[in-house]
Design an enzyme around this catalytic site. Structure first.
Site, PDB file in Angstrom:
ATOM      1  N   HIS A 110       0.874  -1.180   0.000  1.00  0.00           N
ATOM      2  CA  HIS A 110       0.000   0.000   0.000  1.00  0.00           C
ATOM      3  C   HIS A 110       0.912   1.232   0.000  1.00  0.00           C
ATOM      4  CE1 HIS A 110      -2.752   2.984   1.818  1.00  0.00           C
ATOM      5  NE2 HIS A 110      -3.746   2.176   1.492  1.00  0.00           N
ATOM      6  N   ASP A 184       3.106  -4.063   8.183  1.00  0.00           N
ATOM      7  CA  ASP A 184       1.905  -3.242   7.996  1.00  0.00           C
ATOM      8  C   ASP A 184       0.702  -4.159   8.206  1.00  0.00           C
ATOM      9  OD1 ASP A 184      -0.346  -2.076   6.938  1.00  0.00           O
ATOM     10  OD2 ASP A 184       0.605  -1.395   5.088  1.00  0.00           O
ATOM     11  N   GLN A 187      -4.654  -4.366   7.124  1.00  0.00           N
ATOM     12  CA  GLN A 187      -5.717  -5.291   6.719  1.00  0.00           C
ATOM     13  C   GLN A 187      -5.776  -6.508   7.642  1.00  0.00           C
ATOM     14  OE1 GLN A 187      -8.073  -4.653   4.714  1.00  0.00           O
ATOM     15  NE2 GLN A 187      -7.176  -2.781   3.908  1.00  0.00           N
ATOM     16  N   LYS A 210     -10.352   0.362  10.726  1.00  0.00           N
ATOM     17  CA  LYS A 210     -10.612  -0.852   9.941  1.00  0.00           C
ATOM     18  C   LYS A 210     -10.996  -2.021  10.859  1.00  0.00           C
ATOM     19  CE  LYS A 210      -7.208   0.457   6.446  1.00  0.00           C
ATOM     20  NZ  LYS A 210      -7.913   0.797   5.213  1.00  0.00           N
ATOM     21  N   CYS A 339      -4.824   2.539  -3.731  1.00  0.00           N
ATOM     22  CA  CYS A 339      -3.604   2.996  -3.028  1.00  0.00           C
ATOM     23  C   CYS A 339      -2.475   1.989  -3.199  1.00  0.00           C
ATOM     24  CB  CYS A 339      -3.853   3.240  -1.549  1.00  0.00           C
ATOM     25  SG  CYS A 339      -4.927   4.628  -1.236  1.00  0.00           S
TER      26      CYS A 339
HETATM   27  C1  PLP Z   1      -2.398  -2.566   3.635  1.00  0.00           C
HETATM   28  C2  PLP Z   1      -2.699  -1.162   4.092  1.00  0.00           C
HETATM   29  N1  PLP Z   1      -1.733  -0.438   4.654  1.00  0.00           N
HETATM   30  C3  PLP Z   1      -1.933   0.808   5.108  1.00  0.00           C
HETATM   31  C4  PLP Z   1      -3.155   1.413   4.985  1.00  0.00           C
HETATM   32  C5  PLP Z   1      -3.343   2.795   5.476  1.00  0.00           C
HETATM   33  O1  PLP Z   1      -4.227   2.851   6.551  1.00  0.00           O
HETATM   34  P1  PLP Z   1      -4.721   4.254   7.126  1.00  0.00           P
HETATM   35  O2  PLP Z   1      -5.263   5.019   5.947  1.00  0.00           O
HETATM   36  O3  PLP Z   1      -5.780   3.887   8.111  1.00  0.00           O
HETATM   37  O4  PLP Z   1      -3.539   4.912   7.730  1.00  0.00           O
HETATM   38  C6  PLP Z   1      -4.209   0.711   4.384  1.00  0.00           C
HETATM   39  C7  PLP Z   1      -5.523   1.351   4.189  1.00  0.00           C
HETATM   40  O5  PLP Z   1      -6.287   1.001   3.323  1.00  0.00           O
HETATM   41  C8  PLP Z   1      -3.970  -0.607   3.930  1.00  0.00           C
HETATM   42  O6  PLP Z   1      -4.938  -1.331   3.352  1.00  0.00           O
END
Ligand code: PLP
Length: 382
Positions: A110, A184, A187, A210, A339
């Site tokens: 992401h 990370d 998800q 999430k 993203c």
């Molecule tokens: C795999 C992953 N990493 C990071 C993020 C970023 O999360 P946030 O926008 O809540 O900081 C997301 C959000 O969709 C994601 O799916």
């Protein structure tokens, strides 16, 4: 389960299939935050009066709740952030990279686990190295690690393919070269039982929103030694110990990373959301959803999903047109670059469509989606 989520009382016709972007909130989370605001609200850490002491206790209880959720060994390893993005940016900017140090990533990340490392590399003269991808978009086992590798940053579960990374071999190889591992978990946290000690990783980042909690709160877990390698990025109240006109001393982690009045309403909501998540049972919707999509001609599924999240493209139908059509039937799905532009490019797409299911989704939601999807394809296909 739907009856526990007020959004569906207000919008009974809504078929919500975008929980990977953000999940709706159950009554228990909304009630806990309302209760806190109505009865216990006060500042934390600073005052001796009763409601402030109580608010401080609740804030600490929230940190302990997160520790328990991740099975971290100590509550001081839990840093409150604004979300996953904020947590990863904190590590990327606070880690003492030297010119020539290597940061190992993959193209399935992401943007939140990619752009902060690009910035850190550019600012400090570090070098980005790439773990190759297999044809289904999962990480290959060829790891480009060297004695210069300082951090390996990978996603636990892809927001595009829904595949879960095999972290064990990666952690083992990283240990051999003395590199830290950041995961990370944006998800994964909503779907997997995460045990940071068993994973043997150094940092884990995830977002409250999430996981059925509020927006604006997230977590950076950092192993004690790993957090001590970072320097505080923001100065201000709460993060200091002694302050003089010319210099100050700082609190130890986690407080040194939490300057200013924290998001205590968010922390209260997050605690309850994580408790909810730990007892909630996801309906088994991945297999039926895959079966429904496989039956539709022209549908191509990207990767091999392992959590209830499926990204797909449809021959001759632009995902944005499809999303508009579905929305006109009260069906919410995610479309666009997700993203994750490098990964979509790897799959040869500019845009894609994604459905992702939460604890409140049902087989009826999927049937309705599949029916309207077929109609949409008939109308939109060129
Ligand atoms: C795999 C992953 N990493 C990071 C993020 C970023 O999360 P946030 O926008 O809540 O900081 C997301 C959000 O969709 C994601 O799916």
């Amino acid at each position: 389960m739907k009856e526990q989520f007020p959004i569906f009382r207000y919008h009974p016709e809504l078929t919500y299939l975008d929980s990977a972007a953000t999940a709706h909130k159950p009554d228990c989370v909304i009630d806990a935050m309302t209760h806190f605001l109505q009865r216990d609200y006060a500042t934390v850490h600073r005052a001796a009066y009763r409601s402030s002491v109580r608010a401080t206790e609740l804030y600490h209880a929230a940190r302990e709740g997160v520790r328990h959720f991740l099975n971290a060994s100590h509550v001081d390893e839990i840093v409150f952030t604004r979300g996953t993005t904020d947590a990863i940016n904190l590590v990327a900017r606070a880690f003492p990279f030297q010119p020539g140090d290597e940061i190992v990533l993959s193209q399935l990340e992401h943007h939140a686990n990619l752009v902060p490392w690009q910035m850190a590399a550019r600012e400090r003269g570090a070098v980005l190295k790439w773990i190759p991808l297999q044809a289904n978009g999962s990480l290959s086992s060829e790891l480009p690690l060297s004695p210069r590798t300082k951090i390996v940053a990978v996603t636990h579960c892809s927001n595009v393919t829904g595949a879960i990374a095999s972290l064990a071999p990666l952690v083992q190889t990283a240990r051999h070269v003395g590199a830290l591992v950041l995961v990370d978990g944006a998800q994964a946290a909503a779907h997997l039982s995460v045990d940071v000690q068993a994973l043997g990783i150094d940092f884990y980042a995830f977002s409250g929103h999430k996981c059925y909690g509020p927006t604006g709160i997230g977590i950076l877990y950092g192993k004690k030694e790993a957090l001590h390698r970072l320097s505080p990025l923001q100065g201000g109240g709460d993060m200091v110990d002694r302050v003089f006109p010319e210099k100050s001393t700082y609190q130890p982690p986690p407080l040194c990373f939490e300057a200013g009045t924290p998001n205590l309403i968010g922390a209260v909501g997050l605690k309850v959301a994580l408790e909810f998540l730990q007892t909630a049972v996801y309906p088994p919707l991945l297999i039926p959803a895959l079966a429904l999509l496989h039956q539709i001609p022209g549908v191509r599924i990207l990767g091999t999903p392992e959590i209830p999240l499926i990204t797909f493209s449809i021959e001759g139908v632009h995902p944005l047109d499809l999303a508009g059509f579905l929305d006109s039937h009260q069906i919410a799905i995610r479309t666009g670059t997700l993203c994750a532009q490098p990964l979509l490019r790897f799959f040869g797409c500019e845009h894609a469509a994604r459905i992702s299911m939460g604890v409140y989704n049902t087989e009826e939601d999927l049937d309705r989606f599949a029916k309207i999807l077929r109609e949409g394809i008939r109308i939109l296909q060129r």
